[in-house]
Design an enzyme around this catalytic site. Structure first.
Site, PDB file in Angstrom:
ATOM      1  N   LYS A 115       0.861  -1.201   0.000  1.00 46.08           N
ATOM      2  CA  LYS A 115       0.000   0.000   0.000  1.00 46.08           C
ATOM      3  C   LYS A 115       0.880   1.228   0.000  1.00 46.08           C
ATOM      4  CE  LYS A 115      -4.553   0.724   0.399  1.00 46.08           C
ATOM      5  NZ  LYS A 115      -5.633  -0.181  -0.001  1.00 46.08           N
TER       6      LYS A 115
HETATM    7  P1  NAD Z   1     -12.990   7.504  -3.065  1.00 47.79           P
HETATM    8  O1  NAD Z   1     -11.937   8.516  -2.917  1.00 47.79           O
HETATM    9  O2  NAD Z   1     -13.551   7.211  -4.400  1.00 47.79           O
HETATM   10  O3  NAD Z   1     -14.229   7.847  -2.094  1.00 47.79           O
HETATM   11  C1  NAD Z   1     -14.068   8.103  -0.723  1.00 47.79           C
HETATM   12  C2  NAD Z   1     -15.356   8.637  -0.147  1.00 47.79           C
HETATM   13  O4  NAD Z   1     -15.189   8.778   1.266  1.00 47.79           O
HETATM   14  C3  NAD Z   1     -15.728  10.018  -0.678  1.00 47.79           C
HETATM   15  O5  NAD Z   1     -17.126  10.100  -0.833  1.00 47.79           O
HETATM   16  C4  NAD Z   1     -15.258  10.944   0.441  1.00 47.79           C
HETATM   17  O6  NAD Z   1     -15.945  12.175   0.481  1.00 47.79           O
HETATM   18  C5  NAD Z   1     -15.585  10.098   1.648  1.00 47.79           C
HETATM   19  N1  NAD Z   1     -14.855  10.545   2.845  1.00 47.79           N
HETATM   20  C6  NAD Z   1     -13.553  10.897   2.952  1.00 47.79           C
HETATM   21  N2  NAD Z   1     -13.276  11.293   4.204  1.00 47.79           N
HETATM   22  C7  NAD Z   1     -14.407  11.177   4.896  1.00 47.79           C
HETATM   23  C8  NAD Z   1     -14.774  11.466   6.234  1.00 47.79           C
HETATM   24  N3  NAD Z   1     -13.888  11.944   7.114  1.00 47.79           N
HETATM   25  N4  NAD Z   1     -16.056  11.225   6.619  1.00 47.79           N
HETATM   26  C9  NAD Z   1     -16.969  10.748   5.735  1.00 47.79           C
HETATM   27  N5  NAD Z   1     -16.684  10.474   4.454  1.00 47.79           N
HETATM   28  C10 NAD Z   1     -15.426  10.693   4.037  1.00 47.79           C
HETATM   29  O7  NAD Z   1     -12.372   6.172  -2.407  1.00 47.79           O
HETATM   30  P2  NAD Z   1     -12.806   4.660  -2.647  1.00 47.79           P
HETATM   31  O8  NAD Z   1     -11.945   4.088  -3.701  1.00 47.79           O
HETATM   32  O9  NAD Z   1     -14.285   4.579  -2.756  1.00 47.79           O
HETATM   33  O10 NAD Z   1     -12.319   4.002  -1.273  1.00 47.79           O
HETATM   34  C11 NAD Z   1     -13.103   4.090  -0.093  1.00 47.79           C
HETATM   35  C12 NAD Z   1     -12.572   3.078   0.921  1.00 47.79           C
HETATM   36  O11 NAD Z   1     -12.609   1.759   0.350  1.00 47.79           O
HETATM   37  C13 NAD Z   1     -11.116   3.283   1.356  1.00 47.79           C
HETATM   38  O12 NAD Z   1     -11.009   2.886   2.706  1.00 47.79           O
HETATM   39  C14 NAD Z   1     -10.347   2.293   0.507  1.00 47.79           C
HETATM   40  O13 NAD Z   1      -9.140   1.879   1.112  1.00 47.79           O
HETATM   41  C15 NAD Z   1     -11.330   1.148   0.441  1.00 47.79           C
HETATM   42  N6  NAD Z   1     -11.145   0.258  -0.698  1.00 47.79           N
HETATM   43  C16 NAD Z   1     -11.223   0.734  -1.977  1.00 47.79           C
HETATM   44  C17 NAD Z   1     -11.064  -0.146  -3.041  1.00 47.79           C
HETATM   45  C18 NAD Z   1     -11.210   0.315  -4.464  1.00 47.79           C
HETATM   46  O14 NAD Z   1     -11.229  -0.549  -5.363  1.00 47.79           O
HETATM   47  N7  NAD Z   1     -11.347   1.590  -4.751  1.00 47.79           N
HETATM   48  C19 NAD Z   1     -10.802  -1.512  -2.800  1.00 47.79           C
HETATM   49  C20 NAD Z   1     -10.739  -1.968  -1.484  1.00 47.79           C
HETATM   50  C21 NAD Z   1     -10.917  -1.065  -0.440  1.00 47.79           C
END
Ligand code: NAD
Length: 429
Positions: A115
């Protein structure tokens, strides 16, 4: 340039790593994992910190800080997302990299865990500056990534465009005749640049497969089931849209700008359109704006945290009024929060299972790049469905047999796979 991180920064995010370590310790207590393997797995193999300068469009040069943590590669190349966020820290990357190792081992994909990220808020930079930052970061990483060594993917604050720039920069650093073979150095690319059909939606879709399995086991009809989702980015919005098509109602959601509730159900496509136009949910005209506490207290069947780690602590868990938590984010529930949810009979489908659809389809993308193939969407979707359901069932059976929760069951499956490989290969020299 590789530098040490300050003590102050290390302590700020120490608790994320403490959570990952606490979960691991719980699993160790339930398995007969060799002591030397425990010692190896408790720390990552490599921790890379980079300072790299970027000339921005205002003519000024700024120094950025980037990270890549490589936890384990005993099962295959290090694999994991790249985060663009002002609060990226070394200890956070260490926790997230370890979770990737367990996730890949649990899903039996031939990858290890990694990561990384860059400490900045992309919303404060133009697209041109984001491109420069991405390319300079990739250049600074140099040979620390590669299709057979360490394969980045999208995460919080990054997307397919960022992955395209990473792949393009990396493939321009190798001899011309090797360029095509290096596409698999990054996954989560756009389709035209060698990405896979179905990758963008894969994490959200994987969550829905887990929720469906859990609902079948618990005789909960999904039609008309109510859902609350924290975070409306890639993971949250895709899960919301797929669940909506199955007849569920999204009754509460929110992002870093605030929270909204609508008992009649939001239209998840309208929410996405609003974010497309405005960048976030601030000022969303539908539903009622509520406090963070009211959001967590929303009565619903399915709660999906899909934002950041450490969102469900003791306080939030006491407020929560749902039947199942499907962890879209990595590490959203701390140990105290999880205990309270268990006491309230709320099942947690853990991150390493619930959000593993992303890495599964990243594996498919890597395979397609290696073989110069392009699989169609239905093919990717049906492979993902089979794998998610199979893994969910394995975890569920293990949990039932051993009378443990799903998280510990998933850790045990992953650890036993890692142990089997260490037993055969040993430690060289
Ligand atoms: P993203 O950047 O597309 O979306 C993140 C969302 O979280 C946004 O809507 C943002 O406004 C919100 N956010 C950020 N800080 C916040 C806070 N303090 N309070 C409330 N909301 C908040 O990211 P993503 O790719 O959707 O990833 C989200 C989570 O999923 C992360 O923890 C990431 O590690 C995990 N994840 C993502 C993937 C992937 O394929 N993208 C895979 C596995 C895990």
């Amino acid at each position: 340039m590789q530098v040490m991180e300050s003590e102050e920064e290390i302590s700020t995010k120490e608790f994320v790593f403490a959570l990952a370590d606490g979960q691991l310790e719980k699993a160790f207590q339930m398995t007969s994992i060799d002591d030397s393997l425990k010692t190896i797995l408790k720390q990552p193999k490599n921790e890379i910190i980079l300072h790299f300068p970027v000339k921005l469009s205002d003519g000024k040069t700024k120094l950025f800080k980037g990270y890549r943590v490589q936890h384990s590669n005993i099962l295959g190349p290090f694999k994991g997302g790249i985060r663009f966020h002002e609060n990226v820290y070394l200890n956070e990357c260490k926790a997230l990299a370890a979770w990737m190792t367990w996730k890949c081992a649990l899903q039996n994909v031939p990858f290890g865990g990694g990561k990384g990220g860059v400490k900045f808020n992309p919303a404060n930079y133009s697209i041109e500056d984001q491109e420069h930052i991405t390319r300079r970061f990739t250049h600074a990483l140099g040979n620390n990534i590669g299709p057979e060594w360490d394969i980045p993917a999208p995460d919080l604050g990054t997307n397919s465009q960022i992955m395209d720039w990473m792949m393009d920069t990396y493939s321009n650093m190798v001899p011309a005749h090797e360029k095509q073979a290096k596409k698999g150095a990054v996954t989560g690319k756009s389709i035209v640049c060698g990405g896979s059909q179905g990758r963008e939606e894969a994490t959200g879709r994987g969550i829905v497969h887990c929720v469906t399995q859990w609902a079948n086991e618990n005789h909960l009809p999904l039609a008309n089931a109510t859902v609350a989702i924290q975070g409306y980015g890639n993971v949250g919005s895709n899960a919301a849209q797929i669940l909506h098509r199955m007849g569920t109602k999204l009754v509460a959601t929110g992002d870093h700008t605030g929270y909204w509730r609508c008992p009649e159900g939001f239209n998840p496509f309208k929410l996405s359109e609003y974010i497309e136009d405005n960048g976030n949910l601030e000022g969303y005209p539908g539903g009622e704006k509520v406090s963070r506490d009211d959001f967590f207290a929303t009565e619903c069947d399915i709660f999906i945290p899909a934002a950041l780690e450490l969102q469900i602590g003791e306080h939030e868990a006491k407020l929560m009024n749902c039947k199942v938590v499907a962890e879209g984010a990595d590490g959203p529930t701390n140990l105290e929060g999880e205990q309270i949810l268990a006491d309230k009979d709320i099942t947690v489908i853990p991150d390493i299972l619930a959000n593993s659809g992303g890495v599964v389809v990243s594996y498919y993308e890597w395979l397609q790049n290696k073989r110069s193939e392009m699989w169609d969407l239905e093919d990717v979707r049906s492979r993902l469905e089979l794998r998610m359901k199979y893994t969910y069932q394995q975890a569920s059976e293990k949990a039932r047999e051993m009378r443990i929760n799903l998280r510990t069951a998933c850790y045990i499956i992953a650890l036993e796979r890692l142990q089997a490989v260490y037993e055969r290969r040993g430690i060289w020299p």
